[in-house]
Design a protein around this motif. Sequence first.
Motif, PDB file in Angstrom:
ATOM      1  N   VAL A 174     -10.787  99.061  37.677  1.00  5.45           N
ATOM      2  CA  VAL A 174     -10.606  97.675  37.242  1.00  5.45           C
ATOM      3  C   VAL A 174     -12.054  96.976  36.085  1.00  5.45           C
ATOM      4  O   VAL A 174     -12.683  97.829  36.267  1.00  5.45           O
ATOM      5  CB  VAL A 174     -10.770  97.559  38.422  1.00  5.45           C
ATOM      6  CG1 VAL A 174      -9.471  97.809  39.119  1.00  5.45           C
ATOM      7  CG2 VAL A 174     -11.834  97.707  39.438  1.00  5.45           C
ATOM      8  N   ASN A 175     -11.717  95.789  35.463  1.00  2.00           N
ATOM      9  CA  ASN A 175     -12.423  95.407  34.866  1.00  2.00           C
ATOM     10  C   ASN A 175     -12.650  93.974  35.944  1.00  2.00           C
ATOM     11  O   ASN A 175     -11.929  93.779  36.606  1.00  2.00           O
ATOM     12  CB  ASN A 175     -11.702  94.205  33.642  1.00  2.00           C
ATOM     13  CG  ASN A 175     -11.088  95.386  32.837  1.00  2.00           C
ATOM     14  OD1 ASN A 175     -12.025  96.875  32.232  1.00  2.00           O
ATOM     15  ND2 ASN A 175     -10.070  95.245  32.472  1.00  2.00           N
ATOM     16  N   VAL A 176     -14.579  93.992  35.667  1.00  2.00           N
ATOM     17  CA  VAL A 176     -14.994  93.187  36.960  1.00  2.00           C
ATOM     18  C   VAL A 176     -15.903  92.596  36.007  1.00  2.00           C
ATOM     19  O   VAL A 176     -16.689  92.819  34.981  1.00  2.00           O
ATOM     20  CB  VAL A 176     -15.510  94.467  37.998  1.00  2.00           C
ATOM     21  CG1 VAL A 176     -14.572  94.778  38.639  1.00  2.00           C
ATOM     22  CG2 VAL A 176     -16.515  94.707  37.973  1.00  2.00           C
ATOM     23  N   SER A 177     -16.052  91.281  36.674  1.00  2.00           N
ATOM     24  CA  SER A 177     -18.396  91.023  36.579  1.00  2.00           C
ATOM     25  C   SER A 177     -18.743  90.978  37.430  1.00  2.00           C
ATOM     26  O   SER A 177     -18.238  90.510  38.525  1.00  2.00           O
ATOM     27  CB  SER A 177     -17.685  89.407  35.663  1.00  2.00           C
ATOM     28  OG  SER A 177     -16.595  88.793  34.656  1.00  2.00           O
ATOM     29  N   LEU A 178     -19.475  91.520  36.880  1.00  2.00           N
ATOM     30  CA  LEU A 178     -20.447  91.606  38.303  1.00  2.00           C
ATOM     31  C   LEU A 178     -21.802  90.674  37.863  1.00  2.00           C
ATOM     32  O   LEU A 178     -22.475  90.968  36.216  1.00  2.00           O
ATOM     33  CB  LEU A 178     -21.388  93.445  38.370  1.00  2.00           C
ATOM     34  CG  LEU A 178     -19.919  94.371  38.441  1.00  2.00           C
ATOM     35  CD1 LEU A 178     -20.768  95.970  38.805  1.00  2.00           C
ATOM     36  CD2 LEU A 178     -19.841  93.261  40.073  1.00  2.00           C
TER      37      LEU A 178
END
Length: 100
Positions: free
Chosen positions: A34-38
């Motif tokens: 999954v593409n996530v912003s952390l």
Amino acid sequence: MSRICELTSKGVMVGNNVSHANNKSKRRFLPNLVNVSLMSDATGQSYRLRVSAAALRTVEHRGGLDNFLMKSKNETLSQRARLIKRQVQKALDKENLPAA
């Protein structure tokens, strides 16, 4: 884009589809990426990463991106994740230095 998790290096595995008649044909087991912003607490920046769902759970379990990166080995991290780890380490070192 390769199907490899940037934090855990989890990648594609191969195996067999096995029919009822025990015929075998090759197949691929793809990781759940999954593409996530952390968000990093130390640097105050948000980083876009492509990670597996299991790695995302581990990041939350360890208390955020900073703690995950500090506890993980460099061999398992991607090049981008190593760069983020160095930035976080530099920010943490800067916070812990006493005022001169």
